[in-house]
Design a protein around this motif. Structure first.
Motif, PDB file in Angstrom:
ATOM      1  N   ALA A  85       0.856  -1.182   0.000  1.00  0.00           N
ATOM      2  CA  ALA A  85       0.000   0.000   0.000  1.00  0.00           C
ATOM      3  C   ALA A  85       0.893   1.232   0.000  1.00  0.00           C
ATOM      4  N   CYS A  86       0.855   1.961  -1.098  1.00  0.00           N
ATOM      5  CA  CYS A  86       1.690   3.156  -1.264  1.00  0.00           C
ATOM      6  C   CYS A  86       0.776   4.371  -1.387  1.00  0.00           C
ATOM      7  N   GLY A  87       0.624   5.102  -0.308  1.00  0.00           N
ATOM      8  CA  GLY A  87      -0.281   6.244  -0.340  1.00  0.00           C
ATOM      9  C   GLY A  87      -1.714   5.794  -0.525  1.00  0.00           C
ATOM     10  N   ASN A  88      -2.352   6.310  -1.585  1.00  0.00           N
ATOM     11  CA  ASN A  88      -3.729   5.933  -1.883  1.00  0.00           C
ATOM     12  C   ASN A  88      -3.812   4.833  -2.925  1.00  0.00           C
ATOM     13  N   ASP A  89      -2.703   4.245  -3.291  1.00  0.00           N
ATOM     14  CA  ASP A  89      -2.663   3.228  -4.337  1.00  0.00           C
ATOM     15  C   ASP A  89      -1.993   1.967  -3.797  1.00  0.00           C
ATOM     16  N   THR A  91       0.260  -1.648  -5.092  1.00  0.00           N
ATOM     17  CA  THR A  91       1.049  -2.225  -6.180  1.00  0.00           C
ATOM     18  C   THR A  91       0.463  -3.566  -6.615  1.00  0.00           C
ATOM     19  N   GLU A  92       0.964  -4.079  -7.717  1.00  0.00           N
ATOM     20  CA  GLU A  92       0.615  -5.431  -8.132  1.00  0.00           C
ATOM     21  C   GLU A  92       1.314  -6.428  -7.206  1.00  0.00           C
ATOM     22  N   LEU A  93       0.885  -7.669  -7.271  1.00  0.00           N
ATOM     23  CA  LEU A  93       1.519  -8.705  -6.473  1.00  0.00           C
ATOM     24  C   LEU A  93       2.954  -8.923  -6.953  1.00  0.00           C
ATOM     25  N   ILE A  94       3.889  -8.947  -6.020  1.00  0.00           N
ATOM     26  CA  ILE A  94       5.311  -9.066  -6.333  1.00  0.00           C
ATOM     27  C   ILE A  94       5.844 -10.332  -5.678  1.00  0.00           C
ATOM     28  N   ASP A  95       6.537 -11.146  -6.451  1.00  0.00           N
ATOM     29  CA  ASP A  95       7.134 -12.378  -5.942  1.00  0.00           C
ATOM     30  C   ASP A  95       8.361 -12.031  -5.103  1.00  0.00           C
ATOM     31  N   ILE A  96       8.326 -12.337  -3.809  1.00  0.00           N
ATOM     32  CA  ILE A  96       9.487 -12.060  -2.960  1.00  0.00           C
ATOM     33  C   ILE A  96      10.203 -13.349  -2.556  1.00  0.00           C
ATOM     34  N   THR A  97       9.790 -14.482  -3.119  1.00  0.00           N
ATOM     35  CA  THR A  97      10.418 -15.760  -2.802  1.00  0.00           C
ATOM     36  C   THR A  97      11.493 -16.135  -3.813  1.00  0.00           C
ATOM     37  N   THR A  98      11.162 -16.021  -5.100  1.00  0.00           N
ATOM     38  CA  THR A  98      12.063 -16.490  -6.156  1.00  0.00           C
ATOM     39  C   THR A  98      13.391 -15.747  -6.214  1.00  0.00           C
ATOM     40  N   PRO A  99      13.444 -14.405  -6.052  1.00  0.00           N
ATOM     41  CA  PRO A  99      14.737 -13.715  -6.161  1.00  0.00           C
ATOM     42  C   PRO A  99      15.791 -14.251  -5.195  1.00  0.00           C
ATOM     43  N   GLY A 100      15.412 -14.532  -3.956  1.00  0.00           N
ATOM     44  CA  GLY A 100      16.375 -15.053  -3.000  1.00  0.00           C
ATOM     45  C   GLY A 100      16.874 -16.430  -3.377  1.00  0.00           C
ATOM     46  N   ILE A 101      15.976 -17.292  -3.885  1.00  0.00           N
ATOM     47  CA  ILE A 101      16.377 -18.635  -4.306  1.00  0.00           C
ATOM     48  C   ILE A 101      17.299 -18.562  -5.516  1.00  0.00           C
ATOM     49  N   THR A 102      16.974 -17.688  -6.475  1.00  0.00           N
ATOM     50  CA  THR A 102      17.818 -17.528  -7.661  1.00  0.00           C
ATOM     51  C   THR A 102      19.211 -17.043  -7.285  1.00  0.00           C
ATOM     52  N   GLU A 103      19.280 -16.090  -6.365  1.00  0.00           N
ATOM     53  CA  GLU A 103      20.577 -15.585  -5.940  1.00  0.00           C
ATOM     54  C   GLU A 103      21.382 -16.649  -5.202  1.00  0.00           C
ATOM     55  N   ALA A 166       8.628  -4.920   2.266  1.00  0.00           N
ATOM     56  CA  ALA A 166       8.752  -3.493   1.993  1.00  0.00           C
ATOM     57  C   ALA A 166      10.183  -3.123   1.632  1.00  0.00           C
ATOM     58  N   HIS A 167      11.144  -3.837   2.186  1.00  0.00           N
ATOM     59  CA  HIS A 167      12.547  -3.584   1.836  1.00  0.00           C
ATOM     60  C   HIS A 167      12.894  -4.167   0.465  1.00  0.00           C
ATOM     61  N   ARG A 168      12.303  -5.307   0.143  1.00  0.00           N
ATOM     62  CA  ARG A 168      12.623  -5.997  -1.111  1.00  0.00           C
ATOM     63  C   ARG A 168      11.921  -5.350  -2.302  1.00  0.00           C
ATOM     64  N   ALA A 169      10.701  -4.887  -2.108  1.00  0.00           N
ATOM     65  CA  ALA A 169       9.907  -4.295  -3.203  1.00  0.00           C
ATOM     66  C   ALA A 169       9.473  -2.904  -2.783  1.00  0.00           C
ATOM     67  N   ASN A 170      10.103  -1.896  -3.333  1.00  0.00           N
ATOM     68  CA  ASN A 170       9.794  -0.513  -2.982  1.00  0.00           C
ATOM     69  C   ASN A 170       8.571  -0.009  -3.744  1.00  0.00           C
ATOM     70  N   CYS A 171       7.994   1.062  -3.253  1.00  0.00           N
ATOM     71  CA  CYS A 171       6.879   1.704  -3.946  1.00  0.00           C
ATOM     72  C   CYS A 171       7.390   2.358  -5.234  1.00  0.00           C
ATOM     73  N   ALA A 177       6.138   2.208   1.924  1.00  0.00           N
ATOM     74  CA  ALA A 177       4.864   1.499   2.035  1.00  0.00           C
ATOM     75  C   ALA A 177       4.314   1.628   3.446  1.00  0.00           C
ATOM     76  N   THR A 178       2.998   1.715   3.538  1.00  0.00           N
ATOM     77  CA  THR A 178       2.341   1.849   4.839  1.00  0.00           C
ATOM     78  C   THR A 178       1.737   0.528   5.315  1.00  0.00           C
ATOM     79  N   ALA A 179       1.512  -0.386   4.398  1.00  0.00           N
ATOM     80  CA  ALA A 179       0.941  -1.689   4.768  1.00  0.00           C
ATOM     81  C   ALA A 179       1.293  -2.701   3.680  1.00  0.00           C
ATOM     82  N   VAL A 180       1.233  -3.964   4.059  1.00  0.00           N
ATOM     83  CA  VAL A 180       1.573  -5.055   3.140  1.00  0.00           C
ATOM     84  C   VAL A 180       0.525  -6.146   3.280  1.00  0.00           C
TER      85      VAL A 180
END
Length: 215
Positions: A85-89, A91-103, A166-171, A177-180
């Motif tokens: 939740a970024c302000g009044n908008d 974001t789309e759903l963001i995969d936060i699992t795969t990047p760590g596994i790929t790295e 919120a650290h992995r996927a910025n607004c 971000a105010t909520a996740v």
């Protein structure tokens, strides 16, 4: 008179007696530990219920798990997607699992352990005590409610996961971000006999969390 003469000049029978006593004590310790480990890691029986208060004394320093020997291979993979939740908008759903596994897979020597943040938090979030899991496997309609401490642990895991997301996927607009909100995905692997069959949607379960406010 030398008072230590008897100790230094102890007869062979005395040495043999000490060895027998030490061997007997060692055997008792090993057998007791093996019995307690079998009670904790073995199937649920009336004996395990009766000895559980005693057997649990070996945890957490000497806890046992047979998963190391893989009697039941891993049959499920878990992933999590996050919506910010970024302000009044939002974001789309963001995969936060795969990047760590790929790295982690990209470096075989000293790989990154960031993927363990998500995997460990998912384990804590959906943790169920072993007895409830075994009863569920046997289709016993007697679920045990999680204790208040376990509920707080699940909530803490979700709050930490929200800060990580919120650290992995910025607004997009650069604000904080105010909520996740999370979407958890559980994918059951098909059996070996169906390894070449097309994947079935019934093998995938999706669960969405509430909005977690960031403080």
């Amino acid at each position: 008179m030398d008072r230590w003469r008897f100790v230094r000049e102890a007869p062979p029978a005395f040495d043999n007696m000490k060895k027998r006593i030490l061997s007997a004590c060692s055997a008792i310790i090993v057998c007791t530990y093996a019995l307690l480990a079998l009670v904790l890691a073995g199937p649920v029986t009336p004996v395990s219920f009766a000895l559980a208060p005693v057997a649990q004394r070996i945890e957490p320093w000497f806890s046992q798990s047979w998963q190391l020997f893989a009697p039941d291979p891993i049959s499920e993979e878990r992933g999590v997607l996050a919506r910010l939740a970024c302000g009044n908008d939002t974001t789309e759903l963001i995969d936060i699992t795969t990047p760590g596994i790929t790295e982690s897979n990209s470096r075989r020597v000293f790989p990154s352990r960031e993927s363990r943040i998500v995997s460990n938090l998912l384990v804590q979030r959906f943790l169920q005590d072993p007895i409830s899991e075994r009863l569920a496997e046997k289709d016993v309609d007697r679920p045990r409610a999680l204790s208040e401490e376990a509920r707080r642990a699940a909530q803490d895991a979700e709050r930490i996961l929200a800060r990580y997301a919120a650290h992995r996927a910025n607004c997009p607009d650069g604000t904080h971000a105010t909520a996740v909100q999370f979407r958890y995905v559980f994918h059951q692997f098909p059996g070996w006999s169906r390894r070449t069959a097309p994947d079935d949607e019934k093998n995938t379960q999706v669960e969405e969390s509430r909005w977690i406010a960031l403080r």
